[in-house]
Every structure is written in C-alpha cells, then in structure tokens.
Scaffold this motif. Structure first.
Motif, PDB file in Angstrom:
ATOM      1  N   ARG A  94      -3.438 -11.892  -6.425  1.00 44.25           N
ATOM      2  CA  ARG A  94      -3.987 -12.806  -5.488  1.00 44.25           C
ATOM      3  C   ARG A  94      -2.825 -13.368  -4.938  1.00 44.25           C
ATOM      4  NH1 ARG A  94      -8.726 -14.205  -3.665  1.00 44.25           N
ATOM      5  NH2 ARG A  94      -8.340 -16.456  -4.389  1.00 44.25           N
ATOM      6  N   SER A  95      -1.690 -13.495  -5.582  1.00 44.14           N
ATOM      7  CA  SER A  95      -0.353 -14.464  -4.864  1.00 44.14           C
ATOM      8  C   SER A  95       0.131 -13.843  -3.888  1.00 44.14           C
ATOM      9  CB  SER A  95       0.595 -14.683  -6.124  1.00 44.14           C
ATOM     10  OG  SER A  95       1.304 -13.581  -6.405  1.00 44.14           O
ATOM     11  N   MET A  96       0.171 -12.476  -3.959  1.00 42.24           N
ATOM     12  CA  MET A  96       0.581 -11.482  -2.866  1.00 42.24           C
ATOM     13  C   MET A  96       0.070 -11.754  -1.415  1.00 42.24           C
ATOM     14  SD  MET A  96       0.904  -7.663  -4.243  1.00 42.24           S
ATOM     15  CE  MET A  96       1.608  -7.265  -5.875  1.00 42.24           C
ATOM     16  N   GLY A  97      -1.369 -11.911  -1.743  1.00 44.46           N
ATOM     17  CA  GLY A  97      -1.960 -12.343  -0.156  1.00 44.46           C
ATOM     18  C   GLY A  97      -1.954 -13.857  -0.076  1.00 44.46           C
ATOM     19  N   ARG A  98      -1.181 -14.399  -0.791  1.00 48.14           N
ATOM     20  CA  ARG A  98      -1.180 -15.815  -0.409  1.00 48.14           C
ATOM     21  C   ARG A  98      -2.386 -16.773  -0.765  1.00 48.14           C
ATOM     22  NH1 ARG A  98       1.156 -13.262   3.580  1.00 48.14           N
ATOM     23  NH2 ARG A  98      -0.159 -13.702   5.100  1.00 48.14           N
ATOM     24  N   TYR A  99      -3.120 -16.256  -1.943  1.00 46.70           N
ATOM     25  CA  TYR A  99      -4.318 -16.732  -2.148  1.00 46.70           C
ATOM     26  C   TYR A  99      -4.276 -17.852  -3.144  1.00 46.70           C
ATOM     27  CZ  TYR A  99      -6.563 -13.342   0.615  1.00 46.70           C
ATOM     28  OH  TYR A  99      -7.008 -12.540   1.800  1.00 46.70           O
ATOM     29  N   THR A 100      -3.047 -18.309  -3.733  1.00 48.58           N
ATOM     30  CA  THR A 100      -2.587 -18.970  -4.851  1.00 48.58           C
ATOM     31  C   THR A 100      -1.897 -20.361  -4.170  1.00 48.58           C
ATOM     32  OG1 THR A 100      -0.806 -18.038  -5.238  1.00 48.58           O
ATOM     33  CG2 THR A 100      -2.515 -17.288  -6.703  1.00 48.58           C
ATOM     34  N   GLY A 107     -12.193  -9.649  -3.265  1.00 48.91           N
ATOM     35  CA  GLY A 107     -10.873 -10.419  -3.442  1.00 48.91           C
ATOM     36  C   GLY A 107     -10.750 -11.393  -4.166  1.00 48.91           C
ATOM     37  N   SER A 108     -11.867 -11.738  -5.079  1.00 51.79           N
ATOM     38  CA  SER A 108     -11.839 -12.953  -5.741  1.00 51.79           C
ATOM     39  C   SER A 108     -11.137 -12.359  -7.123  1.00 51.79           C
ATOM     40  CB  SER A 108     -13.279 -13.440  -6.178  1.00 51.79           C
ATOM     41  OG  SER A 108     -13.848 -12.710  -7.002  1.00 51.79           O
ATOM     42  N   ILE A 109     -10.424 -13.236  -7.876  1.00 55.37           N
ATOM     43  CA  ILE A 109      -9.805 -13.136  -9.206  1.00 55.37           C
ATOM     44  C   ILE A 109     -10.719 -12.086 -10.054  1.00 55.37           C
ATOM     45  CG2 ILE A 109      -9.922 -15.110 -10.074  1.00 55.37           C
ATOM     46  CD1 ILE A 109      -7.052 -14.560 -11.246  1.00 55.37           C
ATOM     47  N   GLU A 110     -12.078 -12.498 -10.078  1.00 53.73           N
ATOM     48  CA  GLU A 110     -12.875 -11.900 -10.948  1.00 53.73           C
ATOM     49  C   GLU A 110     -13.112 -10.406 -10.691  1.00 53.73           C
ATOM     50  OE1 GLU A 110     -13.481 -14.850  -9.639  1.00 53.73           O
ATOM     51  OE2 GLU A 110     -13.676 -16.137 -11.531  1.00 53.73           O
ATOM     52  N   HIS A 111     -13.220 -10.178  -9.128  1.00 54.36           N
ATOM     53  CA  HIS A 111     -13.350  -8.861  -8.573  1.00 54.36           C
ATOM     54  C   HIS A 111     -12.041  -8.094  -8.873  1.00 54.36           C
ATOM     55  CE1 HIS A 111     -16.434 -10.612  -6.002  1.00 54.36           C
ATOM     56  NE2 HIS A 111     -17.121  -9.573  -6.585  1.00 54.36           N
ATOM     57  N   GLY A 138       0.828  -0.975  -0.177  1.00 57.81           N
ATOM     58  CA  GLY A 138       0.122  -0.102  -0.029  1.00 57.81           C
ATOM     59  C   GLY A 138       0.888   1.278  -0.075  1.00 57.81           C
ATOM     60  N   GLY A 139       0.356   2.365  -0.374  1.00 56.93           N
ATOM     61  CA  GLY A 139       0.944   3.494  -0.574  1.00 56.93           C
ATOM     62  C   GLY A 139      -0.305   4.685  -0.672  1.00 56.93           C
ATOM     63  N   SER A 140      -0.302   5.341  -1.647  1.00 62.78           N
ATOM     64  CA  SER A 140      -1.448   6.319  -2.033  1.00 62.78           C
ATOM     65  C   SER A 140      -2.681   5.329  -2.569  1.00 62.78           C
ATOM     66  CB  SER A 140      -1.196   7.009  -2.978  1.00 62.78           C
ATOM     67  OG  SER A 140      -0.914   6.450  -4.573  1.00 62.78           O
ATOM     68  N   GLY A 141      -2.547   3.892  -2.950  1.00 57.88           N
ATOM     69  CA  GLY A 141      -3.524   3.116  -2.999  1.00 57.88           C
ATOM     70  C   GLY A 141      -3.451   2.208  -2.191  1.00 57.88           C
ATOM     71  N   PRO A 142      -4.590   1.300  -2.033  1.00 56.49           N
ATOM     72  CA  PRO A 142      -4.898   0.327  -0.879  1.00 56.49           C
ATOM     73  C   PRO A 142      -3.738  -0.969  -0.907  1.00 56.49           C
ATOM     74  CG  PRO A 142      -6.541  -0.087  -2.257  1.00 56.49           C
ATOM     75  CD  PRO A 142      -5.866   1.367  -2.999  1.00 56.49           C
ATOM     76  N   ALA A 143      -3.503  -1.240   0.298  1.00 55.53           N
ATOM     77  CA  ALA A 143      -2.504  -2.671   0.452  1.00 55.53           C
ATOM     78  C   ALA A 143      -3.260  -3.760  -0.342  1.00 55.53           C
ATOM     79  CB  ALA A 143      -2.091  -2.899   1.965  1.00 55.53           C
ATOM     80  N   LEU A 144      -2.584  -4.610  -1.039  1.00 54.58           N
ATOM     81  CA  LEU A 144      -2.962  -5.633  -1.799  1.00 54.58           C
ATOM     82  C   LEU A 144      -2.352  -7.000  -1.107  1.00 54.58           C
ATOM     83  CD1 LEU A 144      -1.969  -4.588  -5.234  1.00 54.58           C
ATOM     84  CD2 LEU A 144      -3.990  -4.274  -4.050  1.00 54.58           C
ATOM     85  N   MET A 145      -1.812  -7.009   0.041  1.00 54.85           N
ATOM     86  CA  MET A 145      -1.337  -8.315   0.781  1.00 54.85           C
ATOM     87  C   MET A 145      -2.396  -8.584   1.983  1.00 54.85           C
ATOM     88  SD  MET A 145       2.705  -7.371   1.141  1.00 54.85           S
ATOM     89  CE  MET A 145       3.725  -7.905  -0.093  1.00 54.85           C
ATOM     90  N   ASP A 146      -3.418  -7.711   2.268  1.00 56.56           N
ATOM     91  CA  ASP A 146      -3.987  -8.156   3.632  1.00 56.56           C
ATOM     92  C   ASP A 146      -5.320  -8.699   3.011  1.00 56.56           C
ATOM     93  OD1 ASP A 146      -5.410  -5.932   2.694  1.00 56.56           O
ATOM     94  OD2 ASP A 146      -5.104  -4.706   4.223  1.00 56.56           O
TER      95      ASP A 146
END
Length: 187
Positions: free
Chosen positions: A141-147, A104-108, A89-97
């Motif tokens: 998705r892999s950043m959040g360990r969903y893969t 948070g699905s891949i389609e979303h 995250g920075g000016s955009g939201p974090a992608l790891m949480d």
C-alpha cells in the motif's frame, strides 16, 4: 542551593506524556490468522451492495512505520520483486498504480497474498505468519502512496544509481555572482 519546587511536577508531567510504541516481537503462529470477510466484486443479488466485515487490523499496520519497513524487508526476502519488480510490474501486475484487479484495500491485498490468484500469484496461506502478511500488504500500500507520509519507508539506496546523500563527497561551493559552466551558452 535551592531548587525550584515547580521543577519536580513539571518533570513528572513531561514523563507521563511520553508514550512508547507497542510492538509484538514474536508474531502469531502461522495457524492463527484474522478472518476478514471482504467482497471481491461490487455485484450482489438484491438492491444493496455485498456486506463486508473487517477486523480493523489493517489500520494498525498501515499507520505504523515499523510494520511498513518490516514489510519492505519481507517483500524482498519472499522474492515478491521477482514478479512485481520493485513495484513497477514485470510478469506480475504493477503495485504502484491505481489499477487493482482484486481491490486495493489492505484487506484485499492480504486476501490476495493468502489465497493467491489465477494465472500466476501463488497462495501463501500457512507459509507466512499472519503478521508478516499484514506487513507485506502495508508495504505494498505504501508503494502506491496510500499510507501516511510520516509512516512511509525511506527510499532504498540500492535502487538509486548513485551513493546515498550522506555518503557523497561534499559539493564544491559556487561563489556568488558567477555563472556556472552548465548555464553558459555553448560556443
């Protein structure tokens, strides 16, 4: 010299069991994209939740190491890390949480990349080919360990403060029975 007769059928059996991974080396054109019908909210009129229709294309990208590693490159090339840093995250939201505003699905995630979101996320519809959007979403998705662990990309050595393990000098062996200096009591 006689060769065993069973060797030929065994070799044919082993070769027939091998399966190559199928890859498309030319992505579809920008104008060709999947039509995912997803709900952005669980609220709907009536007693049933909103209906969703997905193509199932996301599973092919989430479980494929090649697509995830390509998504890792594209994430940097399209400067996603400019806003989302390296996922933290920075000016955009974090992608790891596990907090996802729009799902948070891949389609979303694909929908977010295509359409953009209010207050900062630009729309990339018509600018990035569909397969590349799916690859970026699989990497996110892999950043959040969903893969699956086997498909997740390796760590990026440019983010690590020291050189890669293979490039470090060999460590000095500590002979057994002696206490290393780091474990000794300060004087």
């Amino acid at each position: 010299m006689k060769k065993p007769i069973w060797l030929l059928p065994a070799a044919l059996l082993l070769l027939s069991a091998c399966e190559r991974e199928k890859r498309e080396f030319r992505p579809a054109q920008v104008s060709e994209e999947t039509d995912e019908k997803i709900a952005l909210s669980s609220l709907s009129a009536g007693p049933s939740p909103p209906s969703q229709q997905t193509t199932g294309k996301g599973k092919n990208f989430e479980e494929n190491a090649y697509h995830i590693s390509e998504g890792q490159k594209l994430y940097t090339w399209f400067n996603c890390n400019g806003c989302h840093s390296n996922g933290g995250g920075g000016s955009g939201p974090a992608l790891m949480d596990d907090r996802w505003i729009y799902g948070g699905s891949i389609e979303h995630i694909v929908q977010t990349i295509r359409e953009g979101r209010p207050n900062g996320m630009p729309s990339f519809r018509g600018k990035i080919p569909d397969d590349q959007v799916w690859q970026i979403a699989a990497y996110v998705r892999s950043m959040g360990r969903y893969t699956p662990k086997a498909a997740s990309p390796a760590r990026r050595d440019d983010m690590h403060p020291g050189p890669a393990e293979q490039r470090r000098p060999p460590a000095e062996m500590n002979p057994g029975g002696s206490i290393p200096s780091s474990a000794q009591m300060p004087q």
